[in-house]
Design an enzyme around this catalytic site. Structure first.
Site, short mmCIF file in Angstrom:
data_model
loop_
_atom_site.label_atom_id
_atom_site.label_comp_id
_atom_site.label_asym_id
_atom_site.label_seq_id
_atom_site.Cartn_x
_atom_site.Cartn_y
_atom_site.Cartn_z
N TYR A 124 16.67 21.27 -53.79
CA TYR A 124 17.72 20.68 -54.62
C TYR A 124 17.39 19.26 -55.07
CZ TYR A 124 20.83 24.58 -53.56
OH TYR A 124 21.40 25.82 -53.47
N LYS A 191 13.05 28.60 -41.70
CA LYS A 191 12.09 29.68 -41.91
C LYS A 191 10.70 29.09 -41.60
CE LYS A 191 11.18 33.89 -43.48
NZ LYS A 191 11.57 35.10 -42.75
N ASP A 224 16.66 34.59 -41.99
CA ASP A 224 16.93 36.01 -42.28
C ASP A 224 17.64 36.67 -41.09
OD1 ASP A 224 14.56 35.41 -40.99
OD2 ASP A 224 13.38 37.01 -41.92
N ASP A 248 23.54 26.07 -48.35
CA ASP A 248 24.35 26.52 -49.48
C ASP A 248 24.68 28.01 -49.32
OD1 ASP A 248 25.62 26.51 -51.87
OD2 ASP A 248 23.84 26.27 -53.12
#
Ligand code: NAD
Length: 362
Positions: A124, A191, A224, A248
């Protein structure tokens, strides 16, 4: 004494929900001196600027703002005004509590999760390279020379930048929040198995910071796996801390667990400044229809009252909202999936909450 607060109505459904929120806030008896300012398309028409300096000056001076959602047209020239505002004021932490209130149509009970999202870094930051642009070609060349990895000429590139200092700041914020609000556990989401130098750094810093808070349990999850576990058994989570993009996505997911965006409040905080806003956007298809749920912004007002030290009034307002939800009569369409024809509008929800506040609810 009245609290001087910057009020940004926003666009789309923004003006309707901010008006409803303002009315319930005033009904608590707490006095406010509103400084009303515009951003986004409305501001551009009035002053030529999407994010006028006067808005930043007002928020910096008042230190507290209540903001409605603002539209970001997809693929248009300008980046999000919301992101620009967070960047300009360095509102590095986004706090989004998600809890189930009795009476909400949801598959889950007893969910009480707070998502702490890093607000400044990651994808972002807006460091992007357009397909075919000479700068992109140059970057691809540098990558080919230094890494031996080729990027095809039809590629667009967005940079995921995560720093040690930014990670430390947000993880500390999450632990301090957990301590301050007597929460038991912080889960860091990442991740790191794939993005070793960005998410890997975030995780390493989170582990280091966790050691400074031995009274709070710490764990981490791959994003995930986290999505699956949240859907299967959300009650196991307490405070979640994560980077900007995952934050988000996870805060919308968590909103879905507790009844949807109509009930998901939030605040962006940094350096003594706090901007309170709902998680949801401007829902343009419902604009001007007195239809959407104002409770997400009302619950953001509960957070605002707590921030201002008005704990008792915050509790009264939250209880009034919870009572209206539990009674299930004066609620909007999203809380009446089986009988949307009996739903009431945005302003009628405000009337009902005000009535509860005024008559007392015990
Ligand atoms: P959205 O949150 O505006 O709406 C998605 C859907 O969620 C709506 O169509 C509606 O069905 C439901 N919904 C949203 N708010 C609701 C409410 N209060 N009560 C009941 N139902 C509600 O998301 P979007 O359609 O992806 O985005 C619309 C615009 O808002 C975009 O321009 C986006 O960039 C912007 N946006 C702004 C903010 C912000 O101002 N902080 C946040 C997210 C999106």
């Amino acid at each position: 004494m009245a609290y001087r607060v910057t009020l940004i109505p926003g666009d789309g459904v923004g003006p309707e929900v901010t008006e409803a929120a303002r009315r319930v806030l005033e009904a608590t008896g707490v006095r406010f001196d509103w400084e009303i300012l515009q951003v986004g398309g409305v501001a551009e028409k009035m002053s030529g600027a999407l994010l006028p300096d006067a808005v930043l000056t007002s928020i910096r001076r008042n230190r507290v703002a209540l903001k409605g959602p603002v539209t970001t047209p997809v693929g248009s020239g300008f980046r999000s005004v919301n992101v620009a505002l967070r960047q300009a004021l360095e509102l590095y932490a986004c706090l989004r509590p998600c809890r189930t209130y009795p009476g909400v149509p949801s598959r889950y009970e007893n969910v009480d999760i707070v998502v702490v999202r890093e607000n400044m870094e990651d994808l972002y930051r807006g460091i992007e390279f357009e397909r075919g642009h000479p700068e992109t070609v140059k970057l691809a060349q540098v990558i080919a020379e230094t890494r031996g990895q080729s990027i095809s000429p039809d590629t667009g590139i967005s940079i995921k930048a995560i720093s040690e200092a930014g990670s430390r700041r947000i993880v500390r914020f999450a632990f301090d929040y957990a301590r301050g609000y007597k929460r038991k556990k912080v889960t860091a989401v990442h991740k790191a198995n794939i993005m070793k130098f960005s998410d890997g750094l975030f995780l390493a810093v989170a582990r280091e910071v966790a050691r400074e808070y031995p009274d709070i349990q710490f764990e981490d999850r791959l994003v995930d796996n986290m999505c699956m576990q949240l859907v299967q058994r959300p009650q196991q989570f307490d405070v979640i801390v994560t980077t900007n993009l995952y934050g988000d996505l996870l805060s919308d997911l968590c909103a879905g667990l507790v009844g949807g965006l109509g009930l998901a409040p939030g605040v962006n905080i940094g350096n003594g400044v706090a901007v309170f806003e709902a998680t949801h956007g401007s829902a343009p298809k419902y604009a001007g229809q007195n239809k959407v749920n104002p409770m997400a912004l009302m619950l953001s007002c509960v957070l605002m009252l707590r921030h201002l030290g008005e704990r008792e009034n915050a509790d009264r307002l939250e209880k009034a909202i919870a009572t209206v939800i539990a009674e299930g009569k004066c609620v909007t369409y999203d809380l009446k999936p089986g009988s949307p024809e009996t739903a009431v509008g945005t302003s009628q929800v405000a009337d009902a909450v005000i009535e509860r506040l005024l008559v007392g609810i015990d």
